[in-house]
Motif scaffolding. Structure first.
Motif, mmCIF file in Angstrom:
data_model
loop_
_atom_site.group_PDB
_atom_site.id
_atom_site.type_symbol
_atom_site.label_atom_id
_atom_site.label_comp_id
_atom_site.label_asym_id
_atom_site.label_seq_id
_atom_site.Cartn_x
_atom_site.Cartn_y
_atom_site.Cartn_z
ATOM 1 N N ASN A 204 0.823 -1.222 0.000
ATOM 2 C CA ASN A 204 0.000 0.000 0.000
ATOM 3 C C ASN A 204 0.850 1.262 0.000
ATOM 4 O O ASN A 204 0.414 2.304 -0.488
ATOM 5 C CB ASN A 204 -0.949 0.019 1.200
ATOM 6 N N LYS B 187 2.632 3.115 -7.940
ATOM 7 C CA LYS B 187 2.122 2.176 -8.939
ATOM 8 C C LYS B 187 3.245 1.593 -9.812
ATOM 9 O O LYS B 187 3.204 0.425 -10.182
ATOM 10 C CB LYS B 187 1.060 2.844 -9.808
ATOM 11 N N TYR C 233 -3.391 0.820 -16.297
ATOM 12 C CA TYR C 233 -4.778 1.245 -16.154
ATOM 13 C C TYR C 233 -5.518 0.475 -15.057
ATOM 14 O O TYR C 233 -6.649 0.799 -14.726
ATOM 15 C CB TYR C 233 -5.536 1.076 -17.476
ATOM 16 N N SER C 234 -4.877 -0.545 -14.508
ATOM 17 C CA SER C 234 -5.536 -1.350 -13.487
ATOM 18 C C SER C 234 -5.682 -0.569 -12.189
ATOM 19 O O SER C 234 -4.930 0.359 -11.908
ATOM 20 C CB SER C 234 -4.753 -2.639 -13.232
ATOM 21 N N ASP C 235 -6.659 -0.974 -11.409
ATOM 22 C CA ASP C 235 -6.868 -0.374 -10.105
ATOM 23 C C ASP C 235 -5.739 -0.823 -9.174
ATOM 24 O O ASP C 235 -5.356 -1.997 -9.171
ATOM 25 C CB ASP C 235 -8.229 -0.833 -9.557
ATOM 26 N N THR C 236 -5.197 0.096 -8.403
ATOM 27 C CA THR C 236 -4.070 -0.209 -7.520
ATOM 28 C C THR C 236 -4.415 -1.322 -6.536
ATOM 29 O O THR C 236 -3.589 -2.207 -6.284
ATOM 30 C CB THR C 236 -3.612 1.057 -6.767
ATOM 31 N N SER C 237 -5.621 -1.312 -6.002
ATOM 32 C CA SER C 237 -5.998 -2.359 -5.040
ATOM 33 C C SER C 237 -6.053 -3.736 -5.710
ATOM 34 O O SER C 237 -5.696 -4.741 -5.096
ATOM 35 C CB SER C 237 -7.321 -2.029 -4.354
ATOM 36 N N ASP C 238 -6.482 -3.786 -6.972
ATOM 37 C CA ASP C 238 -6.485 -5.057 -7.706
ATOM 38 C C ASP C 238 -5.058 -5.524 -7.992
ATOM 39 O O ASP C 238 -4.757 -6.713 -7.945
ATOM 40 C CB ASP C 238 -7.252 -4.928 -9.030
ATOM 41 N N LEU C 239 -4.204 -4.587 -8.290
ATOM 42 C CA LEU C 239 -2.791 -4.900 -8.541
ATOM 43 C C LEU C 239 -2.142 -5.478 -7.274
ATOM 44 O O LEU C 239 -1.426 -6.484 -7.332
ATOM 45 C CB LEU C 239 -2.074 -3.634 -9.001
#
Length: 150
Positions: free
Chosen positions: A47, A51, A121-127
């Motif tokens: 967290n 990115k 382009y992915s969401d950071t939480s998904d990454l």
């Protein structure tokens, strides 16, 4: 006299060529390339990363997984060869292994090319979730031998 010397040189050339042709080729291993990661992470640590760092970690984990998982029935480290497993080191088997490695390399290159274009382009939480999942998968390789019957 020149004919004898020429014939002798030709014979020596033929013998040396045959001797080199008979040399055993280096044993090919089932797994090559990156087979481990430097560090496993906790969610809190991920967290705090930007990115770009997360993208690098994600791609590194894909590389390790692509190198190991398709060959897990044969090996989980890079020291295992066909001979180690008792598989005949024939021309056909070597060719199959080389073709498999080449296909894996092409797949990995294409996957990474795609990931570098689309993954930002992915969401950071998904990454982060994907990195933790991949790391969990890689940790489970340490218990792979527990599933083998003796």
């Amino acid at each position: 006299m020149k004919t004898k010397i020429t014939l002798l040189m030709f014979a020596l050339l033929c013998v040396s060529t045959l001797a080199n042709a008979q040399k055993k080729q280096k044993a090919l291993s089932f797994i090559s390339g990156k087979i481990s990661i430097a560090k496993y992470h906790e969610r809190e640590e991920l967290n705090r990363m930007n990115k770009g760092e997360l993208l690098d970690l994600y791609i590194e984990r894909i590389e390790v997984i692509v190198n190991i998982l398709p060959n897990i029935a044969f090996a989980t480290n890079s020291n295992v060869t066909m001979s180690t497993l008792g598989i005949p080191d024939t021309k056909e088997n070597r060719k199959a292994l080389v073709e498999n490695k080449e296909a894996s390399d092409v797949y990995f290159e294409n996957t990474i090319e795609f990931q570098k274009k689309i993954l930002p382009y992915s969401d950071t939480s998904d990454l982060i979730a994907a990195i933790l999942f991949y790391e969990s998968t890689l940790k489970s390789l340490h218990t792979y031998n527990d599933f083998k019957s003796n």
